[in-house]
Design a protein around this motif. Structure first.
Motif, PDB file in Angstrom:
ATOM      1  N   ILE A   1      -2.707  99.885  37.567  1.00  0.00           N
ATOM      2  CA  ILE A   1      -3.574  98.766  37.958  1.00  0.00           C
ATOM      3  C   ILE A   1      -4.153  99.034  39.339  1.00  0.00           C
ATOM      4  N   GLY A   2      -5.438  98.809  39.456  1.00  0.00           N
ATOM      5  CA  GLY A   2      -6.117  98.995  40.724  1.00  0.00           C
ATOM      6  C   GLY A   2      -6.792 100.350  40.866  1.00  0.00           C
ATOM      7  N   GLN A   3      -6.318 101.328  40.124  1.00  0.00           N
ATOM      8  CA  GLN A   3      -6.910 102.666  40.244  1.00  0.00           C
ATOM      9  C   GLN A   3      -8.393 102.639  39.837  1.00  0.00           C
ATOM     10  N   PRO A   4      -9.208 103.377  40.550  1.00  0.00           N
ATOM     11  CA  PRO A   4     -10.652 103.402  40.214  1.00  0.00           C
ATOM     12  C   PRO A   4     -10.947 104.351  39.062  1.00  0.00           C
ATOM     13  N   LEU A   5     -10.299 104.143  37.932  1.00  0.00           N
ATOM     14  CA  LEU A   5     -10.520 105.023  36.790  1.00  0.00           C
ATOM     15  C   LEU A   5     -11.939 104.862  36.266  1.00  0.00           C
ATOM     16  N   THR A   6     -12.474 105.943  35.704  1.00  0.00           N
ATOM     17  CA  THR A   6     -13.791 105.818  35.063  1.00  0.00           C
ATOM     18  C   THR A   6     -13.617 105.097  33.729  1.00  0.00           C
ATOM     19  N   ARG A   7     -14.712 104.553  33.232  1.00  0.00           N
ATOM     20  CA  ARG A   7     -14.658 103.720  32.028  1.00  0.00           C
ATOM     21  C   ARG A   7     -14.225 104.534  30.811  1.00  0.00           C
ATOM     22  N   VAL A   8     -13.290 103.974  30.058  1.00  0.00           N
ATOM     23  CA  VAL A   8     -12.852 104.675  28.850  1.00  0.00           C
ATOM     24  C   VAL A   8     -13.957 104.673  27.791  1.00  0.00           C
ATOM     25  N   ASP A   9     -14.877 103.731  27.882  1.00  0.00           N
ATOM     26  CA  ASP A   9     -15.964 103.707  26.910  1.00  0.00           C
ATOM     27  C   ASP A   9     -17.261 104.254  27.504  1.00  0.00           C
ATOM     28  N   GLY A  10     -17.112 105.008  28.574  1.00  0.00           N
ATOM     29  CA  GLY A  10     -18.300 105.656  29.140  1.00  0.00           C
ATOM     30  C   GLY A  10     -18.955 106.598  28.151  1.00  0.00           C
TER      31      GLY A  10
ATOM     32  N   MET B   1      -7.686  96.907  30.765  1.00  0.00           N
ATOM     33  CA  MET B   1      -6.544  96.464  29.970  1.00  0.00           C
ATOM     34  C   MET B   1      -5.635  97.631  29.594  1.00  0.00           C
ATOM     35  N   ALA B   2      -6.198  98.812  29.488  1.00  0.00           N
ATOM     36  CA  ALA B   2      -5.337  99.986  29.306  1.00  0.00           C
ATOM     37  C   ALA B   2      -4.468 100.162  30.545  1.00  0.00           C
ATOM     38  N   GLN B   3      -5.032  99.896  31.714  1.00  0.00           N
ATOM     39  CA  GLN B   3      -4.267 100.013  32.956  1.00  0.00           C
ATOM     40  C   GLN B   3      -3.144  98.973  33.017  1.00  0.00           C
ATOM     41  N   VAL B   4      -3.475  97.750  32.587  1.00  0.00           N
ATOM     42  CA  VAL B   4      -2.476  96.677  32.590  1.00  0.00           C
ATOM     43  C   VAL B   4      -1.334  97.024  31.641  1.00  0.00           C
TER      44      VAL B   4
ATOM     45  N   VAL C   1     -35.305  93.783  50.756  1.00  0.00           N
ATOM     46  CA  VAL C   1     -33.925  93.752  51.220  1.00  0.00           C
ATOM     47  C   VAL C   1     -33.496  95.180  51.498  1.00  0.00           C
ATOM     48  N   ARG C   2     -33.059  95.442  52.713  1.00  0.00           N
ATOM     49  CA  ARG C   2     -32.767  96.829  53.106  1.00  0.00           C
ATOM     50  C   ARG C   2     -31.312  97.207  52.872  1.00  0.00           C
ATOM     51  N   ARG C   3     -30.399  96.272  53.013  1.00  0.00           N
ATOM     52  CA  ARG C   3     -29.001  96.576  52.714  1.00  0.00           C
ATOM     53  C   ARG C   3     -28.243  95.280  52.543  1.00  0.00           C
ATOM     54  N   MET C   4     -27.164  95.360  51.808  1.00  0.00           N
ATOM     55  CA  MET C   4     -26.318  94.197  51.572  1.00  0.00           C
ATOM     56  C   MET C   4     -24.858  94.631  51.687  1.00  0.00           C
ATOM     57  N   THR C   5     -24.059  93.748  52.249  1.00  0.00           N
ATOM     58  CA  THR C   5     -22.615  93.971  52.292  1.00  0.00           C
ATOM     59  C   THR C   5     -21.932  92.709  51.791  1.00  0.00           C
ATOM     60  N   GLY C   6     -20.970  92.875  50.947  1.00  0.00           N
ATOM     61  CA  GLY C   6     -20.191  91.733  50.470  1.00  0.00           C
ATOM     62  C   GLY C   6     -18.717  92.036  50.584  1.00  0.00           C
ATOM     63  N   ALA C   7     -17.958  91.051  51.035  1.00  0.00           N
ATOM     64  CA  ALA C   7     -16.493  91.177  51.073  1.00  0.00           C
ATOM     65  C   ALA C   7     -15.924  90.046  50.235  1.00  0.00           C
ATOM     66  N   PHE C   8     -15.059  90.385  49.322  1.00  0.00           N
ATOM     67  CA  PHE C   8     -14.583  89.389  48.352  1.00  0.00           C
ATOM     68  C   PHE C   8     -13.071  89.464  48.196  1.00  0.00           C
ATOM     69  N   ALA C   9     -12.474  88.306  47.922  1.00  0.00           N
ATOM     70  CA  ALA C   9     -11.024  88.208  47.750  1.00  0.00           C
ATOM     71  C   ALA C   9     -10.700  87.741  46.339  1.00  0.00           C
ATOM     72  N   PRO C  10     -10.837  88.639  45.372  1.00  0.00           N
ATOM     73  CA  PRO C  10     -10.676  88.222  43.981  1.00  0.00           C
ATOM     74  C   PRO C  10      -9.242  88.349  43.466  1.00  0.00           C
ATOM     75  N   GLY C  11      -8.276  88.039  44.337  1.00  0.00           N
ATOM     76  CA  GLY C  11      -6.894  88.187  43.915  1.00  0.00           C
ATOM     77  C   GLY C  11      -6.565  89.650  43.766  1.00  0.00           C
ATOM     78  N   ARG C  12      -5.995  90.005  42.635  1.00  0.00           N
ATOM     79  CA  ARG C  12      -5.650  91.391  42.383  1.00  0.00           C
ATOM     80  C   ARG C  12      -6.809  92.067  41.655  1.00  0.00           C
ATOM     81  N   VAL C  13      -7.082  93.292  42.032  1.00  0.00           N
ATOM     82  CA  VAL C  13      -8.167  94.060  41.419  1.00  0.00           C
ATOM     83  C   VAL C  13      -7.569  94.996  40.379  1.00  0.00           C
ATOM     84  N   LEU C  14      -8.034  94.900  39.149  1.00  0.00           N
ATOM     85  CA  LEU C  14      -7.450  95.708  38.078  1.00  0.00           C
ATOM     86  C   LEU C  14      -7.981  97.138  38.106  1.00  0.00           C
ATOM     87  N   ASN C  15      -9.259  97.287  38.440  1.00  0.00           N
ATOM     88  CA  ASN C  15      -9.867  98.618  38.514  1.00  0.00           C
ATOM     89  C   ASN C  15     -10.907  98.570  39.624  1.00  0.00           C
TER      90      ASN C  15
END
Lengths: 173, 331, 746
Positions: free
Chosen positions: C5-14, C480-483, C620-634
C-alpha cells in the motif's frame, strides 16, 4: 453546394457510382488486407469498430472535436470519424492495434504506462497514435508538445504526464 | 447520415463534368466539413465524388516570386512548406493556429476556403437558418451569439467565417483559381467571399461543380514579415474569437505599405480596407493604430452576446500592428 | 517491512489500455447485434402530438420505432437516492416515453433500432414529430421570482437550511465585512466515452454492459424499472471511459436498451451521441451564490452567510450541496445558509466532480481572499487564524484533518512566502503575473450499505480478489491488488483484482470520492478473513510447522506464515491438504450517519497566472496542490487523480460554460467544439504534495479519497491569482476574455 438528392435513385451521369447499398471494399489495415461489405456512408471509425472488431480506435464525438479516433493513413495522423472507409481503399490504415509488434509494446506505449499518462484509458489509443506521429513530424521541443498534442482531449486531464511520456520517448529514456 | 454513393475521380476535367452535371453531388476532399455536415443532415448530397487523387497538390514557385498552392494540398503540408514560411509567414502561422494537427493533415486548402460556418443554428439542422434553409429566418439574431460576427452582417445572417488561413490570404491579396463548366476562372480573394446580405446561402460566386484548383499568392516583399494573431478562450483547438493578419513596411517612420485583415469577427475574411486607408502615410504609432482599428469597426453591428468583439477586434488589430513595428518585424 | 500500500506502482491495466485491448461497454460484440438511436425532443416543454415514422420505416434494416405510443410502461419509478446509499439510483424520478409530456429539450421521445448504426441513425432523423409547444422556463433571470425553499435537497438527505449562532449579530459586530454575489455557468461532464449500454437477453435473463460508476446501481435500477428479478440481471463493465459524475446515477438509456433488445429480439447497442450527452445524464446546474463574511480586525471570522439559488427539474428538488463544506471550513460562530430552487424546463441536475464544493468553496475562498486583501493579512495566514479545531457545524471532532500542514507544505513547494501582496505590480512583456491560493475541503462520505469482496488464494500462491466495482480511471485494480497483498502477506505481483461484474460481491457506486475507502475496506476485510482462515488451519494442522502456535502471533509476509522460528508458505498448507484453493468473503459495515466525528478531506491550492489585460487572455503557468486524503493506496495513481482534479478546476475557472437558451430551452454549447474543456496546451505542469494523515475512523485503512479534493479550490486559487495579477475581482465562473479586457485603447 449540392441540392438534396432523392433518397434512392438511379445513378447520375459521369463517373461510376458505388452504392448507396452495401458494396465490397478492401482495406489494408495494420498491414493486412481486410474485406468488408459496407455502405459508402460508413466511416472508417465505424468500419474498424463495428465491422473489423478493432475497437482500439475510440468514438468520443464523431465530429472531429476530440481526437479519440486518431489513426494513421499512409503514416499521417488523421481522424477516422471524418473519413469514409471507402476513401481509404488503396491507402494503408494503421490503428493502435497495429502499433505493437509481436506483443512487444511500442516505446510510446511503455512510456504512457511509466509516466501514468492515462487514467480511464478511453482517449489513450488516440493519444498514443498522435504522440508517435508527432515524433516523426518534429515539434517535440519541450514548449511545443502541448500545442501539437492539443488535438486529443483527455478529460481525465493527464496532459502533463502525456507530455512527459512524449519527452521520455524523444530522449530515448 | 443519409445514404450516399461514392465515385472516385482520376482526372480533373472528368470530376468537374460529373459534379457539374449532377446537382445532387458534392466533391469529397479532406472530408472535415463534408462528412461532419452530412452526418448532421446539414449537407444532403446524394453522391460524393472523391477528388483526393487529382493532381492538384503541392506548392510551386511562380516566376514573379509568388506562390501557387494546389487546392488539394493539405493544410499541414502548406504550413510546413519552406517557401510559404519564408515568403508568407502569416499564412503558415494562420494554418498552424487552425483546427488540430490531425485535421490539418486531412483538410485541403480549397476545402478550407469552402468550410461552413460554426453557427450552432446552422449546424443543428433544425433551427430556422437562412443559410441552410433560405427564407426560414436567422435564429442567431435573438439566440446565443457570443461567437458570431459584428462586421459584414445582415438582418438575415450573422454567422462568422471560421477560417484562419483565409484571413491571412485576404490580407495578402491571394487569388483563387477555379475550373468549371465554363472553363477557368480567377477570383480576387476579396471577391471570392460574399457577405450574407439577402442571400446568406450564397457564400461564394462558384457555380455548382466549379472546382477550386489553386490558390495563388502574388509576390509581395512586405509579406515576408507578415504575422497572424488569434485570440480564443482556450490555448488551442478552437475557432477564433478574433484574429488578425497583417504586414507592414515603413519608410522614415511612416507607413509605406500595409495589409490588414480580421477574422472571427466578420461574415467573411475581412480585409480592413478602411484601416489601411488611415494607416497609409501615417506614423507608426499606437495612436494611429488605434484610430485605424476604430475606423474599421465603426460600422460594427454587435449583439447582446458579442459586443465585446467590437472592442476585441480593435485590440487584436492594434497588437498585430504593434508586433509588426516592434522587434524588427517590419521591412 | 515495506508495505505494498502506498507504493507508486504502475497501473496493472496499463497494457490493455495502451494497446486498445480494454473493452468498454459498447465494444462487446454479440451475434445479430442491432443498433439503437435515441431521438430527443426539439421543444423544451409541451407534448408530443404525433410521430410519423413512415419515412423511417422505409429505410432498410429498421427493426423498431419505439415512442410513448408503444414503449412498455415501466414497472415502477424508484425514488431519487444518491447511488452511494447502495440502492436503486435513477438520475431523475421521471422515465421517458411513458406519456406524451415533454419537460425539457432533448428529452427522449423516440428510440429507433436497426441492423446497422448508420441505418438506425438515419432512420431516427427521418421521424416527423409534431409538438404542442409551451413557453419554457430556463435560466435564473427568468426563474428568480418563482424560487422556493424546499424541505430538503439531494434526494432528501440534506436540509435546505442550516444555521448556528446569530448571523445578523455576527455581521453587526464585525469590524470588516465582505459581501458578493457569485455566478456559475452550468457545466457538463463530457467524459471522452459517451454513455452507452449493450443489452443482451437470453430468455428471461438480461446481460448489460453499461458505462457506470456502479454495476450494482445499474442492476438495481434497471431491475426495478423493468420489474425483473435481480437474479436475472447481470451487469458486466470492467472498463468505463470516464464519468466524473454523469455515470454516478443511472439514467434512462440502460433500461431503454434492455427494452429495445426485448422488442427486437436481438442484442442491442445504444451509444449516446456526444450531443445527447448534454441532455441525457445530468449536469452541474447554473447557480448564483450570495456570500457575506464578517471578521474582526485581526481576521477572526464572526459571521458567514451563504445562500444559493438554482434551477431544478419539474420532478426533483435537486441542488448540488454547495454550502456543506464551506460551512465547516473555518471556526466561525455565526452561520446561516440556505438553498432556493425554481422549477425549470431541465432534466434533474446531478453530481459532477467536486459536487457542490467546487462551487461553494469557490465563493467562500474568493471572499476569504478579498477579506485578506482588505485586512492586509496574508491569505494563508488569514486561513490559519480561522482553523477549526472541530467541525463548527456539528461540534464533532475531525476524524483527521491535516489542513495546516497542507498550507505549510503547499506554500513551501509553491514558493508562496516571498510573495508581494500588492496586486498588479508584476509584468512580463504584455503579461501581468499573479499568484493566488485557496483552501480545499470535501466530505469523506461513507456508503449506506455493507460493502463486500471475496478473496481466493490458489495452491500456487496466486491470489484473486473480486468486487462488483468498475474501473473508470481511478486505478482501482492496481490499488486493490496492493491492499490484498498487504492483508494476505503476499507479493503484490501475485494478486489480481477482478472487477466490474455484478456476479462479484456487491459494492455501492464508487462516487463522491468514497470508492477507494469503501472498496479497500471490503478487500482488506476479505483478504484479512482469508489470512485468518489459513493461519487458523495451519495452527490446527499437525502437519504444519505452525501447529499449535498462537494465531495472533503469526505474521504473514512474502506468501508465508511465520511464528518465531516456525514458518510455512500458504502453498505448502494448501498442497499438503489437497486443496486447490482457499477462499473467504469479507463484509465491511460502514459507520452510520450518527458517527461521533466529522469526516472531511482537506487541501490547499496555489496557482500562478499570466493575464494579458489588453486581449483579456489568462494562461495558468503553474499549479501546486497539497492534500491530506488520509492514507494513500498508490502514490502514482493518487497524484494523477489529484492533478486531473486540479486541471478540472482550471477548466471550470476559465473555460467550461453552458447556458440554456431562453425561448428554446436548448443548451447552446452541445458539442466538444463548443463546450470547451481544457486541451493539452491549457494545462500547465502541476505539483502535488501528499500529506498523509492517520485516520482511524473513516474505514479500516483510513482512506479518504482523492477524486474530488483536487478540484475543490483550484478554481478559486486561479481567480484569486487573476485578482493579484490585475487588481480585478471577477465573481463568476468561468472568467473569460470579456471579463478581463481592460485598458481602453488610446
Amino acid at each position: 453546394m449540392s441540392v438534396r438528392g432523392p433518397e434512392l435513385t438511379e445513378h447520375g451521369p459521369g463517373l461510376e457510382e458505388r452504392g448507396p447499398g452495401p458494396v465490397n471494399v478492401t482495406l489494408s489495415v495494420n498491414g493486412t488486407e481486410r474485406h468488408l461489405h459496407i455502405e459508402p456512408r460508413v466511416s472508417l471509425l465505424d468500419a474498424l469498430r463495428e465491422h473489423l472488431e478493432l475497437t482500439g480506435s475510440k468514438k468520443g464525438c464523431d465530429q472531429g472535436a476530440c481526437g479519440a479516433c486518431t489513426v494513421w493513413i499512409d503514416g499521417r495522423r488523421v481522424l477516422a470519424c471524418l473519413t469514409l472507409a471507402m476513401a481509404c481503399e488503396g491507402h494503408e490504415v494503421t490503428t493502435v492495434e497495429g502499433l505493437s509488434a509481436d506483443g512487444e509494446l511500442h516505446a510510446m506505449q511503455k512510456a504512457f504506462i511509466a509516466e501514468d499518462a492515462l487514467q480511464c484509458g478511453y482517449c489513450t489509443p488516440g493519444q498514443i497514435m498522435a504522440a508517435v506521429a508527432l515524433l516523426a513530424e518534429g515539434h517535440t521541443a519541450d514548449g511545443e508538445i502541448g500545442e501539437w498534442m492539443s488535438g486529443n482531449l483527455c478529460r481525465c486531464a493527464a496532459y502533463p504526464n502525456i507530455r512527459a511520456a512524449v519527452r521520455a520517448v524523444r530522449d530515448g529514456s | 447520415m443519409r445514404p450516399i454513393t461514392y465515385s472516385r475521380a482520376d482526372d480533373t476535367a472528368g470530376a468537374v463534368t460529373t459534379v457539374s452535371a449532377d446537382p445532387t453531388s458534392d466533391y469529397l476532399a479532406g472530408g472535415t466539413t463534408e462528412i461532419d455536415l452530412l452526418r448532421r443532415n446539414v449537407l444532403t448530397p446524394r453522391r460524393l465524388v472523391d477528388i483526393t487523387g487529382l493532381p492538384l497538390t503541392g506548392v510551386e514557385e511562380a516566376p514573379d516570386g509568388g506562390l501557387r498552392i494546389g487546392a488539394l494540398a493539405r493544410m499541414s503540408e502548406v504550413a510546413a512548406s519552406p517557401l510559404v514560411r519564408e515568403r508568407f509567414p502569416a499564412v503558415a502561422e494562420a494554418l498552424e493556429a487552425g483546427a488540430s494537427p490531425q485535421l490539418r493533415h486531412m483538410a485541403t486548402m480549397g476545402g478550407n476556403l469552402l468550410q461552413r460556418v460554426r453557427c450552432t443554428y446552422y449546424r443543428d439542422a433544425v433551427s430556422p437558418c437562412n443559410k441552410r434553409d433560405p427564407g426560414s429566418g436567422c435564429s442567431a439574431l435573438e439566440g446565443f451569439s457570443r461567437g458570431h460576427a459584428v462586421l459584414g452582417t445582415s438582418a438575415h445572417c450573422i454567422a462568422a467565417h471560421p477560417s484562419d488561413v483565409a484571413v491571412a490570404l485576404a490580407a495578402l491579396d491571394a487569388r483563387v483559381h477555379t475550373l468549371g463548366r465554363s472553363g477557368e476562372q480567377v477570383y480576387g480573394i476579396d471577391d471570392f467571399f460574399l457577405t450574407p446580405a439577402h442571400t446568406p446561402h450564397r457564400e461564394h460566386p462558384l457555380e455548382h461543380g466549379e472546382l477550386i484548383t489553386a490558390i495563388e499568392l502574388p509576390s509581395a516583399p512586405v509579406a515576408r514579415r507578415s504575422v497572424y494573431l488569434k485570440v480564443r478562450d482556450r490555448a488551442s483547438y478552437e475557432f477564433a474569437l478574433a484574429s488578425a493578419a497583417g504586414a507592414l513596411s515603413l519608410v522614415d517612420g511612416t507607413i509605406a505599405d500595409v495589409r490588414l485583415a480580421l477574422g472571427g469577427v466578420a461574415t467573411k475574411p475581412w480585409r480592413a480596407h478602411r484601416a489601411e486607408g488611415v494607416l497609409l502615410g501615417a506614423p507608426a504609432t499606437r495612436d494611429a493604430f488605434a484610430e485605424a482599428a476604430r475606423v474599421e469597426l465603426a460600422d460594427a453591428h454587435p449583439t447582446r452576446d458579442n459586443a465585446f468583439k467590437v472592442d476585441l477586434a480593435q485590440r487584436v488589430a492594434v497588437r498585430v500592428l504593434e508586433t509588426l513595428t516592434a522587434n524588427g518585424r517590419t521591412s | 517491512m515495506t508495505t505494498a500500500i502506498g507504493q507508486p506502482l504502475t497501473r496493472v491495466d496499463g497494457r490493455p489500455k495502451v494497446t486498445g485491448a480494454a473493452r468498454y461497454p459498447t465494444e462487446f460484440p454479440a451475434p445479430g447485434m442491432a443498433h439503437a438511436c435515441l431521438v430527443g425532443a426539439r421543444v423544451a416543454g409541451g407534448r408530443v402530438l404525433s410521430v410519423d415514422a413512415s419515412a423511417a420505416w422505409e429505410e432498410p434494416g429498421v427493426l423498431a420505432v419505439l415512442t410513448h405510443e408503444n414503449l412498455p410502461r415501466i414497472a415502477g419509478q424508484p425514488p431519487l437516492v444518491p447511488s452511494l446509499f447502495g440502492g436503486p439510483a435513477p438520475g431523475e424520478t421521471f422515465f421517458p416515453m411513458q406519456d406524451d409530456a415533454v419537460h425539457y429539450a432533448g428529452q427522449h421521445v423516440a428510440l429507433v433500432v436497426a441492423d446497422t448504426h448508420e441505418r438506425a441513425q438515419h432512420a431516427a432523423s427521418l421521424l416527423r414529430i409534431e409538438y404542442e409547444e409551451s413557453e419554457p422556463l430556463t435560466g435564473i433571470e427568468q426563474g428568480r421570482d418563482q424560487a422556493y425553499e424546499p424541505e430538503a435537497i439531494f434526494g432528501g438527505f440534506l436540509p435546505a437550511r442550516n444555521s448556528r449562532g446569530d448571523v445578523a449579530a455576527g455581521l453587526a459586530q464585525a469590524s470588516v465585512r465582505v459581501e458578493g454575489t457569485y455566478r456559475f455557468a452550468a457545466n457538463h461532464h463530457n467524459p471522452l466515452e459517451t454513455s452507452g449500454t449493450t443489452a443482451v437477453w437470453d430468455g428471461d435473463e438480461l446481460l448489460l454492459h453499461d458505462g457506470t460508476q456502479g454495476v450494482t446501481a445499474t442492476q438495481l435500477t434497471v431491475a426495478a424499472l423493468l420489474g425483473v428479478p435481480l437474479s436475472k440481471v447481470r451487469v458486466v463493465s470492467p472498463y468505463v471511459g470516464g464519468s466524473f459524475g454523469c455515470k454516478a446515477m443511472v439514467w434512462h438509456h440502460p433500461a431503454l436498451a434492455a427494452m429495445a433488445a426485448r422488442a427486437v429480439g436481438r442484442p442491442v447497442k445504444l451509444a449516446l451521441t456526444r450531443e445527447q450527452m448534454f441532455t441525457s445524464c445530468g449536469h452541474r446546474e447554473e447557480q448564483e451564490q450570495h456570500i457575506a463574511l464578517g471578521a474582526t480586525h485581526d481576521g477572526k471570522l464572526t459571521a458567514l452567510s451563504h445562500h444559493k439559488l438554482s434551477p431544478t427539474s419539474p420532478f426533483d428538488d435537486w441542488a448540488e450541496p454547495s454550502l456543506q463544506t464551506a460551512a465547516q471550513m473555518y471556526a466561525c460562530p455565526n452561520y446561516e445558509g440556505s438553498y432556493r430552487l425554481f422549477r425549470a424546463n431541465t432534466m434533474t441536475p446531478t453530481f459532477m466532480r467536486g459536487p457542490g464544493d467546487s462551487s461553494g468553496m469557490f465563493a467562500l475562498e474568493c471572499a476569504m481572499d478579498e477579506l485578506a486583501c482588505r485586512l492586509g493579512i496574508d491569505p494563508v495566514e488569514l486561513r490559519l487564524r480561522n482553523l477549526a479545531s472541530a467541525d463548527p457545524a456539528s461540534g464533532r471532532p475531525w476524524s483527521s484533518n491535516g489542513l495546516e500542514e497542507c498550507f505549510e507544505r503547499g506554500a513551501a513547494r509553491f514558493g508562496w512566502y516571498d510573495r508581494d501582496p500588492e496586486p498588479r505590480v508584476r509584468r512580463e512583456g504584455a503579461w501581468l503575473i499573479g499568484t493566488g491560493m485557496a483552501a480545499a475541503g470535501y466530505p469523506a462520505p461513507a456508503p449506506g450499505t455493507p460493502q463486500r469482496a471475496r478473496a481466493r488464494i490458489y495452491a500456487d500462491g496466486s491470489v484473486v480478489v473480486q468486487a462488483a466495482t468498475p474501473e473508470f480511471g481511478t486505478g482501482v485494480a492496481t490499488a486493490m491488488a496492493q491492499v490484498a497483498a498487504d492483508a494476505l502477506g503476499v507479493p503484490v505481483s501475485r494478486c489480481r483484482f477482478e472487477k466490474g461484474d455484478t456476479d462479484f460481491p456487491g459494492i455501492a457506486a464508487a462516487v463522491g470520492s468514497a470508492g477507494a475507502g469503501m472498496i479497500s475496506a471490503a478487500v482488506h476485510t476479505a483478504a484479512t478473513a482469508l489470512r485468518e482462515q489459513l493461519v487458523g488451519e495451519a495452527v490446527a494442522d499437525p502437519g504444519s510447522p505452525l501447529h499449535g502456535a498462537d494465531p495472533s502471533q503469526v505474521a504473514v509476509h512474502d506468501g508465508r506464515m511465520t511464528a518465531g522460528p516456525a514458518t510455512e508458505p500458504y502453498t505448502d498448507l494448501l498442497r499438503r491438504n489437497h486443496r486447490p484453493d482457499a477462499e473467504a468473503s469479507g463484509t465491511w459495515h460502514p459507520p452510520g450517519m450518527d458517527a461521533p466525528y466529522a469526516t472531511t478531506t482537506f487541501g490547499a491550492q496555489f496557482a500562478e497566472v499570466a493575464v494579458d489585460p489588453e486581449l483579456g487572455l489568462v494562461r495558468v503557468r503553474r499549479m501546486t496542490g497539497a492534500f491530506a486524503p488520509g492514507r494513500v493506496l498508490n502514490a502514482r495513481t493518487a497524484r494523477s487523480q489529484l492533478m486531473g482534479g486540479m486541471l478540472w478546476g482550471l477548466g471550470q475557472a476559465l473555460l467550461e460554460a453552458n447556458h440554456m437558451e431562453h425561448g428554446t430551452g436548448r443548451w447552446v454549447n452541445a458539442s466538444l467544439a463548443d463546450y470547451l474543456v481544457a486541451v493539452n496546451a491549457d494545462a500547465p505542469d502541476v505539483a502535488v504534495e501528499l500529506v498523509e494523515v492517520e485516520d482511524r475512523e473513516v474505514n479500516p485503512l483510513g482512506v479518504k479519497g482523492v477524486g474530488e479534493i483536487g478540484q475543490v479550490g483550484a478554481n478559486a486559487a486561479i481567480a484569486n491569482a487573476v485578482h493579484h495579477a490585475t487588481g480585478r475581482r471577477v465573481r463568476k465562473m468561468p472568467v473569460t476574455v470579456e471579463d478581463l479586457m481592460e485598458l481602453p485603447l488610446a
